[in-house]
Design an enzyme around this catalytic site. Structure first.
Site, short mmCIF file in Angstrom:
data_model
loop_
_atom_site.label_atom_id
_atom_site.label_comp_id
_atom_site.label_asym_id
_atom_site.label_seq_id
_atom_site.Cartn_x
_atom_site.Cartn_y
_atom_site.Cartn_z
N VAL A 1 -23.91 4.71 0.93
CA VAL A 1 -24.41 4.33 -0.41
C VAL A 1 -23.69 5.15 -1.48
CG1 VAL A 1 -26.62 3.35 0.23
CG2 VAL A 1 -26.43 5.83 0.03
N LYS B 1 0.86 -1.18 0.00
CA LYS B 1 0.00 0.00 0.00
C LYS B 1 0.89 1.22 0.00
CE LYS B 1 -4.59 0.69 0.38
NZ LYS B 1 -5.67 -0.17 -0.10
#
Length: 366
Positions: free
Chosen positions: A192, A91
Site C-alpha cells: 500500500v 528501459k
C-alpha cells in the site's frame, strides 16, 4: 565465460538468440567523473520512440543489470502496445545505491547519454528515481518525461496507475461474475505504497471490503488510522489464504505469483499493480487450471505510462484519465481473446501486443 569483447557470453546469447532477446539496441554508458554506470536497452521502436523508466538499483554485478534492462525493455514494448500508445519499449538501469551514489552530476551525465540517442528513447521515473531526478535529467535531455508540474511535467503518475488497476478489476468482475461492481467484494491489497494506497481509496468508495498488508508497518498504519473500515493482515502469505477473498491485488514487488502462492490462493481474481507478477513461464497456466482469472499486470498497470506519454504533448489530466479508463475495455477484450483461443489471458495479451507491433513494423517508413 566471456566473448572477445569481455561481455558475459550468456548476456549476448540472450540478446541475439533467445526468446527474451530481439532487442534493437543496447547502450552501455560510463562517466568516470560522476561514477555513472548505466545500461539503456531499446527493445522495439516499431510503434514509435521507445518509452520506459530509469531504474537506479544496487545490482550484484553488471550481468544482472544488463539482464534486468533487457527484460524490462521487452516488457515495456508489450505494455505500450496494449495501452494503445505510439511508443515502443525501452528501459534504462543505473548501477548503484540511489541513497549513496545518486548525485546531480551523475544524473546530468546520464541525461547526456539519453540525449545522444536523438529521441529513439524517452526516459521517465522507475524504482530508485523520482520526479525531482527527472527534472535534473531534463536539463541535459529534452526526451525526458515524468517531470514536476513546476517544470512543465505531469508529476506523480501513481494516481492514474491505481485508477487503471481499478478499471482492470471492474472488467475482471464483469467477466467472471457478470457485474463490474465491486460492492461487497472482499479485496486483498499487498503493498500500500504510492499506488496501493490510491487503489484502496477507489475500492472503499465503491463499497468493497478491503484487507491490506505491507512490509512497512507505517504504510499500513497510515491507511488504517485514516480508514478504520480497512482490515490489516500480518503478511502476504496470510492475505492470500484469507477465507472468502474475492480479489487479490499484488501491488509490491514482482514474482508474487509462484509455485508456492498460486496453490494457496483463495481469490478468484488476481489483478494488481506490481510489474512482472508471474515468477516464471507456466504460472499463467497454473492459475487458469485452478480457475483463477488473471488480469495481465502490464495491461492493468499502464495508467502511469499513459500519463508520462501524454506529458510529451502537453499534459492534460482529464485526457489521460479518459485513456486510462479504456483499460476496462482492453481487459475485457483480452479475456474474450483468451476464451476464443483457448489460452490463458497473459498469453492472449502477448498475442494482441505482438500483432500490433508486427503490423506497425510492416508499414513503410514515412
Amino acid at each position: 565465460m566471456t566473448d572477445v569483447t569481455g561481455a558475459a557470453a550468456d548476456v549476448l546469447h540472450t540478446l541475439f538468440h533467445s526468446d527474451q532477446g530481439g532487442h534493437e539496441q543496447v547502450v552501455l554508458c560510463q562517466d568516470r567523473k560522476s561514477g555513472l554506470k548505466a545500461v539503456i536497452a531499446l527493445h522495439s521502436t516499431a510503434l514509435g520512440p521507445a518509452l520506459g523508466g530509469t531504474r537506479f538499483y544496487p545490482y550484484a554485478n553488471e550481468q544482472e543489470a544488463v539482464a534486468d534492462a533487457l527484460n524490462l525493455a521487452r516488457g515495456m514494448s508489450y505494455k505500450n502496445a496494449m495501452a494503445g500508445l505510439d511508443h515502443g519499449g525501452g528501459k534504462a538501469v543505473i548501477i548503484g545505491d540511489p541513497e549513496l551514489d545518486k548525485s546531480e552530476e551523475l544524473l546530468l551525465a546520464y541525461g547526456r547519454f539519453v540525449a545522444s540517442l536523438g529521441g529513439r528513447y524517452v526516459t521517465a521515473c522507475d524504482v530508485g528515481t523520482y520526479v525531482a531526478d527527472m527534472d535534473v535529467v531534463a536539463r541535459e535531455c529534452r526526451w525526458t518525461t515524468g517531470r514536476s508540474p513546476e517544470n512543465g511535467g505531469a508529476g506523480d503518475s501513481s494516481v492514474l496507475t491505481a485508477f487503471g488497476v481499478y478499471q482492470g478489476m471492474r472488467a475482471s468482475a464483469a467477466h467472471l461474475w457478470g457485474d463490474p461492481s465491486l460492492r461487497g467484494r472482499k479485496v486483498g491489497v499487498a503493498g500500500v505504497g504510492k499506488v496501493g494506497h490510491h487503489l484502496v481509496e477507489h475500492l472503499l468508495k465503491e463499497g468493497a471490503e478491503v484487507l491490506i498488508t505491507d512490509v512497512r508497518q507505517e504504510a499500513v498504519e497510515r491507511i488504517v488510522g485514516r480508514r478504520p473500515a480497512v482490515s490489516r493482515v500480518a503478511d502476504t502469505a496470510a492475505l492470500i489464504r484469507t477465507e472468502g477473498l474475492d480479489i487479490y491485488a499484488p501491488c509490491a514487488l514482482g514474482g508474487a505469483l509462484d509455485d508456492v502462492s498460486v496453490p494457496a490462493l483463495t481469490a478468484r481474481i488476481v489483478c494488481g499493480a506490481a510489474n512482472n507478477q508471474l515468477a516464471h513461464p507456466g504460472v499463467e497456466k497454473d492459475l487458469a487450471d485452478r480457475g483463477i482469472l488473471y488480469a495481465p499486470d502490464y495491461v492493468v498497470n499502464a495508467g502511469g505510462v499513459i500519463q508520462v506519454a501524454d506529458e510529451l504533448h502537453g499534459f492534460d489530466f482529464e485526457r489521460c484519465r479518459a485513456k486510462a479508463a479504456k483499460i476496462y475495455d482492453t481487459t475485457l477484450a483480452i479475456f474474450a481473446r483468451a476464451k476464443d483461443d483457448g489460452i490463458p489471458p497473459a498469453a492472449a495479451a502477448d498475442r494482441i501486443a505482438e500483432q500490433r507491433m508486427h503490423e506497425a513494423a510492416l508499414k513503410p517508413a514515412h
